[in-house]
Design a protein around this motif. Structure first.
Motif, PDB file in Angstrom:
ATOM      1  N   ILE A 331       4.293  -5.108  -4.727  1.00 20.67           N
ATOM      2  CA  ILE A 331       3.639  -3.748  -4.657  1.00 20.67           C
ATOM      3  C   ILE A 331       2.477  -3.855  -5.586  1.00 20.67           C
ATOM      4  O   ILE A 331       1.365  -3.124  -5.129  1.00 20.67           O
ATOM      5  CB  ILE A 331       4.650  -2.891  -5.303  1.00 20.67           C
ATOM      6  CG1 ILE A 331       5.907  -2.728  -4.348  1.00 20.67           C
ATOM      7  CG2 ILE A 331       4.179  -1.483  -5.778  1.00 20.67           C
ATOM      8  CD1 ILE A 331       7.334  -2.129  -4.768  1.00 20.67           C
ATOM      9  N   GLU A 332       2.288  -4.445  -6.732  1.00 18.18           N
ATOM     10  CA  GLU A 332       1.115  -4.659  -7.460  1.00 18.18           C
ATOM     11  C   GLU A 332       0.048  -5.447  -6.718  1.00 18.18           C
ATOM     12  O   GLU A 332      -0.998  -4.891  -6.684  1.00 18.18           O
ATOM     13  CB  GLU A 332       1.456  -5.249  -8.635  1.00 18.18           C
ATOM     14  CG  GLU A 332       0.324  -5.441  -9.684  1.00 18.18           C
ATOM     15  CD  GLU A 332      -0.229  -4.183 -10.182  1.00 18.18           C
ATOM     16  OE1 GLU A 332      -1.416  -4.358 -10.591  1.00 18.18           O
ATOM     17  OE2 GLU A 332       0.523  -3.177 -10.244  1.00 18.18           O
ATOM     18  N   LYS A 335      -1.345  -2.976  -3.607  1.00 20.19           N
ATOM     19  CA  LYS A 335      -1.778  -1.629  -3.650  1.00 20.19           C
ATOM     20  C   LYS A 335      -3.099  -0.904  -3.397  1.00 20.19           C
ATOM     21  O   LYS A 335      -3.247   0.155  -3.086  1.00 20.19           O
ATOM     22  CB  LYS A 335      -1.394  -1.323  -5.271  1.00 20.19           C
ATOM     23  CG  LYS A 335      -2.243  -1.954  -6.336  1.00 20.19           C
ATOM     24  CD  LYS A 335      -2.024  -1.471  -7.866  1.00 20.19           C
ATOM     25  CE  LYS A 335      -3.305  -2.080  -8.552  1.00 20.19           C
ATOM     26  NZ  LYS A 335      -2.950  -1.880  -9.960  1.00 20.19           N
ATOM     27  N   ASP A 336      -4.080  -2.051  -3.263  1.00 18.02           N
ATOM     28  CA  ASP A 336      -5.315  -1.368  -2.971  1.00 18.02           C
ATOM     29  C   ASP A 336      -5.817  -1.890  -1.290  1.00 18.02           C
ATOM     30  O   ASP A 336      -6.794  -1.400  -1.198  1.00 18.02           O
ATOM     31  CB  ASP A 336      -6.386  -2.243  -3.851  1.00 18.02           C
ATOM     32  CG  ASP A 336      -6.210  -1.947  -5.166  1.00 18.02           C
ATOM     33  OD1 ASP A 336      -6.007  -1.032  -5.463  1.00 18.02           O
ATOM     34  OD2 ASP A 336      -6.712  -2.915  -6.068  1.00 18.02           O
ATOM     35  N   ALA A 380       8.092   2.593  -2.547  1.00 19.38           N
ATOM     36  CA  ALA A 380       6.907   2.552  -2.976  1.00 19.38           C
ATOM     37  C   ALA A 380       5.822   2.989  -1.874  1.00 19.38           C
ATOM     38  O   ALA A 380       4.808   2.953  -1.907  1.00 19.38           O
ATOM     39  CB  ALA A 380       6.265   1.114  -3.263  1.00 19.38           C
ATOM     40  N   TYR A 382       6.058   1.726   1.733  1.00 18.05           N
ATOM     41  CA  TYR A 382       5.798   1.007   2.554  1.00 18.05           C
ATOM     42  C   TYR A 382       7.071   0.517   3.576  1.00 18.05           C
ATOM     43  O   TYR A 382       8.317   0.870   3.013  1.00 18.05           O
ATOM     44  CB  TYR A 382       5.327  -0.560   1.892  1.00 18.05           C
ATOM     45  CG  TYR A 382       4.501  -0.412   0.952  1.00 18.05           C
ATOM     46  CD1 TYR A 382       3.052  -0.705   1.487  1.00 18.05           C
ATOM     47  CD2 TYR A 382       4.352  -0.312  -0.498  1.00 18.05           C
ATOM     48  CE1 TYR A 382       1.778  -0.597   0.846  1.00 18.05           C
ATOM     49  CE2 TYR A 382       3.471  -0.376  -1.256  1.00 18.05           C
ATOM     50  CZ  TYR A 382       2.299  -0.422  -0.570  1.00 18.05           C
ATOM     51  OH  TYR A 382       0.814  -0.263  -1.452  1.00 18.05           O
TER      52      TYR A 382
END
Length: 448
Positions: A331-332, A335-336, A380, A382
């Motif tokens: 997830i980190e 994220k972009d 999150a 997704y």
């Protein structure tokens, strides 16, 4: 975020019908050619392909000889013998004669249960066509007609297809096609193999055969309804599926092992999507989490080329907490980026000394890890997905516990034979695509 959220198919065409007998064993069990039995017949000798089957089913009391020491392996099976053999193997027990013919009680039993009519049975001493033997066997086992496409080029019969799906009947090959020869009499040698299989189904119930192991059917898991006739390769060698009403997309999955990729060439070659490895957990006991060195380069290149993009994490988790740690890492990292394809939990065993996954966690733990990873990914925002090959799908997971998420099947065949439903199929690890030097995994995703 443009998510392509697929709904799990609530219903699918059943590939086989339900057996009215519950399996005696849980999990899986091995079925091998019978051994340890001795044939009492002078004309059934070791080395004959049917020896073990005749010896086994004779020992079980399902098949007899002529009373003179002979079995008559190549003789046509009479209607009376077919009734006795099939019905006994399916659990009827011994049935006394109701008139002068030794098989008359079995004939009455078959008629009274709706298996066959008097006209279909005919002369008890005459030959019985093999299609009627098949229908008798299917009905005696409690099967309903299968709705799947017939595997035989010369007959379309739902009862016969149900038997084929369960491994009771296989047919033969003529001119490259699978045939059953429905009107031809069946030999006594051939029936011995079928009787052995009928006994297996009656004893253990309906199961899935994979690599000499039988697995119980999972309740509530939709089955594979893709028809093999709709799969083909196009002029580029890419897999296609042309069933009316089903849309597909062609994709690849990549990691550092593909090296430098020219993503514009990949897009121009007709690839619709890419699943990119974001990272992996180390194989050793420490299990250190590592990034894929080409992740950033690959995801940015694929998105710039206009491809739909998803990611996968190569997991070596052995606890739920580790699976959640992996989800948080993914997830980190993403994220972009605008992901339009799933984030995939890709757990694979590494079988060598020192591997932390040489010993596979329990089925319960595997399911909890996959669910934990996917739940965090879904929370999150997704789409989550679970990846496995047939062996993992049958033995490492209980797919009925993973029904909130779509499945990505890895099976390198010309057609997918996995029993259960899936939304994406990795059909080869040796694909070739312009813009990539060397082999690459190739996939097809299905939208219904």
């Amino acid at each position: 975020m443009n998510l392509k959220k697929l709904e799990r198919r609530a219903a699918a065409l059943a590939l086989a019908a339900v057996v009215g007998i519950q399996p005696v064993l849980a999990g899986s069990y091995k079925l091998t050619i019978p051994s340890g039995y001795t044939s009492p017949f002078v004309d059934v000798q070791k080395g004959d392909w049917y020896y073990n089957y005749v010896a086994a089913v004779n020992s079980k009391g399902y098949i007899d000889g002529y009373g003179n020491g002979y079995f008559g392996a190549n003789d046509s099976l009479s209607a009376g013998a077919a009734l006795v053999m099939v019905l006994k193997a399916a659990g009827s027990g011994n049935i006394a004669a109701t008139d002068s013919h030794w098989a008359s009680g079995y004939a009455d039993y078959a008629v009274s249960n709706g298996y066959l009519t008097r006209a279909e049975i005919g002369d008890l001493d005459g030959a019985m066509p093999r299609i009627l033997v098949a229908e008798l066997a299917a009905k005696a086992l409690g099967l309903s007609p299968s709705q799947a496409k017939s595997p035989f080029s010369d007959v379309n019969d739902g009862y016969l297809t149900a038997l084929y799906e369960m491994g009771v009947i296989t047919g033969s090959t003529e001119n490259g096609k699978t045939v059953f020869l429905p009107d031809k009499p069946i030999s006594r040698a051939e029936i011995s193999v079928i009787i052995w299989q009928i006994d297996r189904v009656h004893t253990y119930g309906k199961q899935i055969l994979f690599q000499n192991t039988y697995y119980d059917i999972l309740d509530g898991v939709p089955v594979n309804s893709y028809s093999s006739s709709y799969f083909s390769k196009d002029s580029n060698g890419y897999m296609t599926y042309n069933e009316p009403g089903v849309e597909t997309a062609l994709g690849i999955d990549v990691s550092v092992y593909q090296g430098e990729i020219d993503w514009q060439k990949v897009a121009d070659a007709g690839i619709d999507f890419a699943i990119i490895r974001v990272g992996y957990r180390g194989y050793g006991s420490e299990g250190k989490m590592m990034p894929d060195k080409y992740f950033t380069q690959n995801i940015e290149g694929a998105l710039a080329a206009g491809l739909d993009v998803g990611v996968y994490y190569f997991s070596q988790a052995i606890t739920v907490e580790e699976a959640q740690e992996e989800a948080a890492y993914v997830i980190e990292q993403v994220k972009d980026y605008d992901l339009s394809y799933p984030v995939v939990f890709d757990w694979e065993r590494q079988n060598y000394a020192g591997s932390r996954t040489q010993k596979v966690p329990s089925v319960s733990t595997m399911c909890k890890m996959a669910n934990a990873f996917c739940a965090d990914i879904t929370a999150a925002g997704y789409e989550a997905m679970v990846y496995f090959n047939p062996s993992e799908g049958y033995s490492q997971y209980d797919l009925s516990k993973l029904m909130d998420y779509p499945f990505w099947l890895a099976q390198y065949n010309s057609r997918p034979t996995f029993y259960y439903d899936f939304d994406m199929w990795q059909y080869t690890s040796s694909g070739r695509v312009s813009g990539i030097s060397g082999n690459v995994d190739m996939n097809i995703r299905f939208f219904r």
